[in-house]
Design a protein around this motif. Sequence first.
Motif, PDB file in Angstrom:
ATOM      1  N   ARG A  50     -44.757  30.052 -12.959  1.00  7.86           N
ATOM      2  CA  ARG A  50     -45.987  29.959 -13.743  1.00  7.86           C
ATOM      3  C   ARG A  50     -46.330  28.506 -14.063  1.00  7.86           C
ATOM      4  NH1 ARG A  50     -46.608  34.994 -18.004  1.00  7.86           N
ATOM      5  NH2 ARG A  50     -46.114  36.676 -16.537  1.00  7.86           N
ATOM      6  N   LYS A  51     -45.315  27.675 -14.259  1.00  9.02           N
ATOM      7  CA  LYS A  51     -45.569  26.263 -14.506  1.00  9.02           C
ATOM      8  C   LYS A  51     -46.198  25.607 -13.291  1.00  9.02           C
ATOM      9  CE  LYS A  51     -45.213  22.605 -17.116  1.00  9.02           C
ATOM     10  NZ  LYS A  51     -45.963  22.487 -18.395  1.00  9.02           N
ATOM     11  N   GLU A  52     -45.697  25.932 -12.127  1.00  7.55           N
ATOM     12  CA  GLU A  52     -46.284  25.383 -10.904  1.00  7.55           C
ATOM     13  C   GLU A  52     -47.712  25.888 -10.721  1.00  7.55           C
ATOM     14  OE1 GLU A  52     -43.583  26.611  -7.927  1.00  7.55           O
ATOM     15  OE2 GLU A  52     -42.055  25.085  -8.409  1.00  7.55           O
ATOM     16  N   ALA A  53     -47.954  27.158 -11.030  1.00  6.40           N
ATOM     17  CA  ALA A  53     -49.312  27.697 -10.916  1.00  6.40           C
ATOM     18  C   ALA A  53     -50.261  27.020 -11.898  1.00  6.40           C
ATOM     19  CB  ALA A  53     -49.287  29.211 -11.146  1.00  6.40           C
ATOM     20  N   GLU A  54     -49.761  26.684 -13.093  1.00 10.59           N
ATOM     21  CA  GLU A  54     -50.601  26.002 -14.082  1.00 10.59           C
ATOM     22  C   GLU A  54     -50.976  24.603 -13.610  1.00 10.59           C
ATOM     23  OE1 GLU A  54     -50.439  24.654 -18.805  1.00 10.59           O
ATOM     24  OE2 GLU A  54     -48.753  25.699 -17.865  1.00 10.59           O
ATOM     25  N   ILE A  55     -50.016  23.896 -13.006  1.00  6.13           N
ATOM     26  CA  ILE A  55     -50.312  22.555 -12.488  1.00  6.13           C
ATOM     27  C   ILE A  55     -51.346  22.633 -11.369  1.00  6.13           C
ATOM     28  CG2 ILE A  55     -49.304  20.586 -11.291  1.00  6.13           C
ATOM     29  CD1 ILE A  55     -46.704  21.124 -12.792  1.00  6.13           C
ATOM     30  N   GLU A  56     -51.186  23.604 -10.488  1.00  5.14           N
ATOM     31  CA  GLU A  56     -52.147  23.768  -9.410  1.00  5.14           C
ATOM     32  C   GLU A  56     -53.530  24.123  -9.959  1.00  5.14           C
ATOM     33  OE1 GLU A  56     -52.672  26.441  -5.300  1.00  5.14           O
ATOM     34  OE2 GLU A  56     -50.937  26.723  -6.647  1.00  5.14           O
ATOM     35  N   TYR A  57     -53.573  24.934 -10.997  1.00  2.00           N
ATOM     36  CA  TYR A  57     -54.859  25.305 -11.596  1.00  2.00           C
ATOM     37  C   TYR A  57     -55.560  24.077 -12.179  1.00  2.00           C
ATOM     38  CZ  TYR A  57     -58.081  27.097 -15.139  1.00  2.00           C
ATOM     39  OH  TYR A  57     -59.178  27.311 -15.919  1.00  2.00           O
ATOM     40  N   ARG A  58     -54.801  23.213 -12.831  1.00  2.91           N
ATOM     41  CA  ARG A  58     -55.411  22.016 -13.402  1.00  2.91           C
ATOM     42  C   ARG A  58     -55.949  21.095 -12.318  1.00  2.91           C
ATOM     43  NH1 ARG A  58     -51.162  20.264 -18.235  1.00  2.91           N
ATOM     44  NH2 ARG A  58     -51.575  22.059 -19.606  1.00  2.91           N
ATOM     45  N   GLU A  59     -55.205  20.975 -11.238  1.00  3.61           N
ATOM     46  CA  GLU A  59     -55.694  20.145 -10.138  1.00  3.61           C
ATOM     47  C   GLU A  59     -56.982  20.732  -9.551  1.00  3.61           C
ATOM     48  OE1 GLU A  59     -52.485  19.949  -7.445  1.00  3.61           O
ATOM     49  OE2 GLU A  59     -51.315  18.503  -8.632  1.00  3.61           O
ATOM     50  N   ASN A  60     -57.019  22.051  -9.379  1.00  4.36           N
ATOM     51  CA  ASN A  60     -58.227  22.684  -8.869  1.00  4.36           C
ATOM     52  C   ASN A  60     -59.390  22.552  -9.852  1.00  4.36           C
ATOM     53  OD1 ASN A  60     -56.872  23.491  -6.557  1.00  4.36           O
ATOM     54  ND2 ASN A  60     -56.285  25.475  -7.425  1.00  4.36           N
ATOM     55  N   LEU A  61     -59.077  22.630 -11.143  1.00  6.77           N
ATOM     56  CA  LEU A  61     -60.123  22.489 -12.153  1.00  6.77           C
ATOM     57  C   LEU A  61     -60.730  21.096 -12.108  1.00  6.77           C
ATOM     58  CD1 LEU A  61     -61.603  23.728 -14.573  1.00  6.77           C
ATOM     59  CD2 LEU A  61     -59.764  22.891 -16.044  1.00  6.77           C
ATOM     60  N   PHE A  62     -59.885  20.079 -11.976  1.00 11.65           N
ATOM     61  CA  PHE A  62     -60.396  18.710 -11.877  1.00 11.65           C
ATOM     62  C   PHE A  62     -61.258  18.539 -10.627  1.00 11.65           C
ATOM     63  CE2 PHE A  62     -59.813  14.359 -10.234  1.00 11.65           C
ATOM     64  CZ  PHE A  62     -60.381  13.641 -11.273  1.00 11.65           C
ATOM     65  N   ARG A  63     -60.805  19.133  -9.526  1.00 12.55           N
ATOM     66  CA  ARG A  63     -61.578  19.049  -8.288  1.00 12.55           C
ATOM     67  C   ARG A  63     -62.917  19.772  -8.432  1.00 12.55           C
ATOM     68  NH1 ARG A  63     -58.325  21.618  -5.428  1.00 12.55           N
ATOM     69  NH2 ARG A  63     -56.896  19.868  -5.097  1.00 12.55           N
ATOM     70  N   ASN A  64     -62.908  20.924  -9.080  1.00  8.51           N
ATOM     71  CA  ASN A  64     -64.157  21.666  -9.269  1.00  8.51           C
ATOM     72  C   ASN A  64     -65.118  20.933 -10.196  1.00  8.51           C
ATOM     73  OD1 ASN A  64     -63.198  23.712  -7.616  1.00  8.51           O
ATOM     74  ND2 ASN A  64     -62.345  24.888  -9.324  1.00  8.51           N
ATOM     75  N   GLN A  65     -64.578  20.296 -11.223  1.00 11.64           N
ATOM     76  CA  GLN A  65     -65.439  19.535 -12.118  1.00 11.64           C
ATOM     77  C   GLN A  65     -66.102  18.364 -11.393  1.00 11.64           C
ATOM     78  OE1 GLN A  65     -62.882  18.450 -15.362  1.00 11.64           O
ATOM     79  NE2 GLN A  65     -63.235  20.370 -16.481  1.00 11.64           N
ATOM     80  N   ARG A  66     -65.349  17.728 -10.505  1.00 16.00           N
ATOM     81  CA  ARG A  66     -65.940  16.629  -9.733  1.00 16.00           C
ATOM     82  C   ARG A  66     -67.030  17.128  -8.786  1.00 16.00           C
ATOM     83  NH1 ARG A  66     -61.746  13.297  -6.301  1.00 16.00           N
ATOM     84  NH2 ARG A  66     -61.713  15.313  -5.236  1.00 16.00           N
ATOM     85  N   LEU A  67     -66.781  18.278  -8.141  1.00 20.29           N
ATOM     86  CA  LEU A  67     -67.803  18.862  -7.271  1.00 20.29           C
ATOM     87  C   LEU A  67     -69.043  19.280  -8.062  1.00 20.29           C
ATOM     88  CD1 LEU A  67     -65.567  21.061  -4.925  1.00 20.29           C
ATOM     89  CD2 LEU A  67     -66.684  18.899  -4.368  1.00 20.29           C
ATOM     90  N   LEU A  68     -68.825  19.822  -9.264  1.00 18.24           N
ATOM     91  CA  LEU A  68     -69.954  20.216 -10.092  1.00 18.24           C
ATOM     92  C   LEU A  68     -70.778  19.008 -10.515  1.00 18.24           C
ATOM     93  CD1 LEU A  68     -71.401  22.520 -11.578  1.00 18.24           C
ATOM     94  CD2 LEU A  68     -69.828  22.168 -13.503  1.00 18.24           C
ATOM     95  N   LYS A  69     -70.109  17.900 -10.794  1.00 16.42           N
ATOM     96  CA  LYS A  69     -70.826  16.682 -11.155  1.00 16.42           C
ATOM     97  C   LYS A  69     -71.669  16.182  -9.991  1.00 16.42           C
ATOM     98  CE  LYS A  69     -70.049  12.028 -12.949  1.00 16.42           C
ATOM     99  NZ  LYS A  69     -69.026  11.033 -13.379  1.00 16.42           N
ATOM    100  N   GLU A  70     -71.103  16.217  -8.784  1.00 15.29           N
ATOM    101  CA  GLU A  70     -71.878  15.810  -7.609  1.00 15.29           C
ATOM    102  C   GLU A  70     -73.061  16.754  -7.381  1.00 15.29           C
ATOM    103  OE1 GLU A  70     -69.142  15.700  -4.439  1.00 15.29           O
ATOM    104  OE2 GLU A  70     -68.042  13.923  -5.172  1.00 15.29           O
ATOM    105  N   TYR A  71     -72.838  18.030  -7.643  1.00 17.70           N
ATOM    106  CA  TYR A  71     -73.924  19.010  -7.484  1.00 17.70           C
ATOM    107  C   TYR A  71     -75.059  18.726  -8.466  1.00 17.70           C
ATOM    108  CZ  TYR A  71     -76.302  23.533  -7.865  1.00 17.70           C
ATOM    109  OH  TYR A  71     -77.239  24.514  -7.919  1.00 17.70           O
ATOM    110  N   LYS A  72     -74.710  18.404  -9.705  1.00 10.65           N
ATOM    111  CA  LYS A  72     -75.731  18.104 -10.701  1.00 10.65           C
ATOM    112  C   LYS A  72     -76.494  16.838 -10.340  1.00 10.65           C
ATOM    113  CE  LYS A  72     -73.424  20.309 -14.633  1.00 10.65           C
ATOM    114  NZ  LYS A  72     -72.778  20.097 -15.951  1.00 10.65           N
ATOM    115  N   GLU A  73     -75.782  15.836  -9.813  1.00  6.78           N
ATOM    116  CA  GLU A  73     -76.464  14.602  -9.436  1.00  6.78           C
ATOM    117  C   GLU A  73     -77.428  14.829  -8.276  1.00  6.78           C
ATOM    118  OE1 GLU A  73     -73.373  11.880  -8.598  1.00  6.78           O
ATOM    119  OE2 GLU A  73     -72.853  11.522 -10.710  1.00  6.78           O
TER     120      GLU A  73
END
Length: 569
Positions: free
Chosen positions: A195-218
Motif C-alpha cells: 500500500r505504501k508503494e501504491a500511495e507513492i505511485e498515486y502521488r506521482e500520477n497526481l503530480f503528472r495529472n496536475q501538470r497536464l491539467l495546467k497545460e490543458y487550461k493554458e
Amino acid sequence: MLPALVAQRRGCRSLYRLYVRCQAAPLRRACHGWQASMKSGNLSYILPCSRLPVQLMSQVRVYTSNGQKKDLGSEDTNVSTPEETGPKVGTGQDANSVGQKQSFLKEPIQVKVKAVLKKREYGPKYTQNNFITGVRAINEFCLKSSDLDQLRKIKRRSPHDDTETFTVYLRSDVEAKSLEVWGSPEALARERKRRKEAEIEYRENLFRNQRLLKEYKEFFGNTKPRSSKAAMFLKGPGKVVMVAICINGLNFFFKLLAWVYTGSASMFSEAIHSLADTCNQALLALGISQSARTPDPSHPYGFTNMRYIASLISGVGIFMMGAGLSWYHGIMGLLHPHPIESLLWAYCILAGSLVSEGATLLVAINEIRRSARAKGLSFYQYVVQSRDPSTNVVLLEDAAAVLSVAVAATCMGLTSLTGNPYYDSLGSLGVGTLLGTVSAFLIYTNTEALLGRSIQPEQLQRLTELLESDPVVRAIHDVKATDMGMSKVRFKAEVDFDGRVVTRSYLEKQDIEQLLQEIQQVKTLEELEAFMLKHGENIIDTLGAEVDRLEKDLKQRNPDVRHVDLEIL
C-alpha cells in the motif's frame, strides 16, 4: 597456671550475668538487639542481650489484612534460655525481677501489616487500554470499514471544537482483528509495504495529472470561476497592494523616459525607485496569495508568516536596488559631472508622480486607520508593531516616494538655477539615504515579527486573570503568549488544577446514593481496585473536559487567540 585462668574466667562470667540481670529487670520497654555495657577499671565490656527478645516474642501479636489475630511464638513459650538452666544467684533480687517481668509481659506489642496492591509490570509497548480512531485503524492495520463494525465501539470526548464526542476502538481489538484478517504479522507487513508503494505511485500520477491539467487550461483557457485568492485583492491589504503596483509601474515607465531625455541623476534615482517599488509590491502580492493557503501536515499552523517573509525580502530589495543604485549614480555624478538638458519634461513627470504616489499613500493611510481602529490601537502602534506588513510596506514606500519626489524636484531646480550639476547628484544621494532608512525599518520590524515576539503586557494580563479567576485553577506558571502574525496568538501556560474542585465537579454529575452503595459493597482488595480504577478514569476525563472548557473560554473572550496549550502540573 592453666586451671587458675579457667576458674578466673568462669568467675567473671558469673559476675557479668548477675550485672545484666540486675540492670535489665527495671526496664519497661522492649529490648531488641540492645547491648549491656559494664566497666571494670579502665576496661569496658559490651554484652549482647539475648534474654528479653526471646521472652517478648511470645507476646507479639500480628494482625493481617483480613483482621485475624495471630500469636507469634506461642509454640515457643516453653523454651528456656541458658540463663534459666544455669545456677541461681541472688534469689531475692530474682524474685523481684520475676514480678517486674510479669508486669512487663502483660503489655503485648501489636504489629500492623500494611496491605498493598501488587505492582503490575507494564511493558514498553503496553497497548491494552489504548484507543485508536477508525481512520487510523483502516490505514495502519489495512482493514475495511466493515471489519470495524464487529468491534467494540467506545464514545470518547472529542478533541475538536465542532464535535462533542467521537467513536474510537480498543487498539488491542484492532490488532487482533488485523491478525484475523491477514493471518500473520508478516502478511500484514507485506500488505503495508504494498500500500505504501501504491500511495507513492498515486502521488506521482497526481503530480503528472496536475501538470497536464495546467497545460490543458493554458491551451483551452480557464473557465473556472474566480477563486477566493483573487477576491483577496479586491479589498483590504490586497487592494492597496494592487493599486500600488499599477501606479508605480506607470511611474517607472514615465520616469525612465524622462531620464533618457534629460540625463538627470535625480530622475534616474526616481526611475529606479519606482521600479524597486513595483517589484517589491509584486512580491507582496505573492506573499498575500501564499498566506491564504490552508494548513497541511507539514505546516500545521498555516502560512500566515509568508506576508512577513515577503515584506522582509521587499525591505532587502529596496535597500539593494533603490538605495544602492541611487548612491552609486549620485557618487558617479559627483565624480564625473555632466550638463543637464531641458528639465521641463522632468518637472511634468515629477508632478504627475507626486499626484499618483500621494493617491496611493492616502489609500494605505485609510486602510491602516480602519484596521487600527478595529484592533483598538493607535496609528503609530499599528505601524510599529507591523500588524499588517503588506500595507506597512506600501505606506512607507509611498511616503518615501512623495518625499523623494520633493527632494529630486528641489535639487533639479537648484541645478537649473545655478547650472551646477552637483546639486542633482546630491539629490540622488538624498533619495538613496531615504530609501535606505525605509528598508532598515522594514527589515527590523519584519524580523521581530518572524522571531515570535510576545503580545502586549496588558493583553497578556487579561488572559492570565481570566484563568486565575476560574475556581478549578489553583495557580498558573510559565505563561507565554506569542504573536504568530496577522492577529493570531498562541497561548501557553502550565496550570496547577485544584483536584478537589475537579472531583466535586465529577461528583455533581453522579448519583450519590448509588455511589454510596458501591462503596458499601466493596469487601476485598480486588473490588476496591476495580472501584478506584473506574472512578479514577472518569475523574481524569472530567479534568480533560475542564481543560477544553478553559481553552474555549480563552478563544471566545479573546478572538486573537487561535491556539491554546494548557499543560497540567
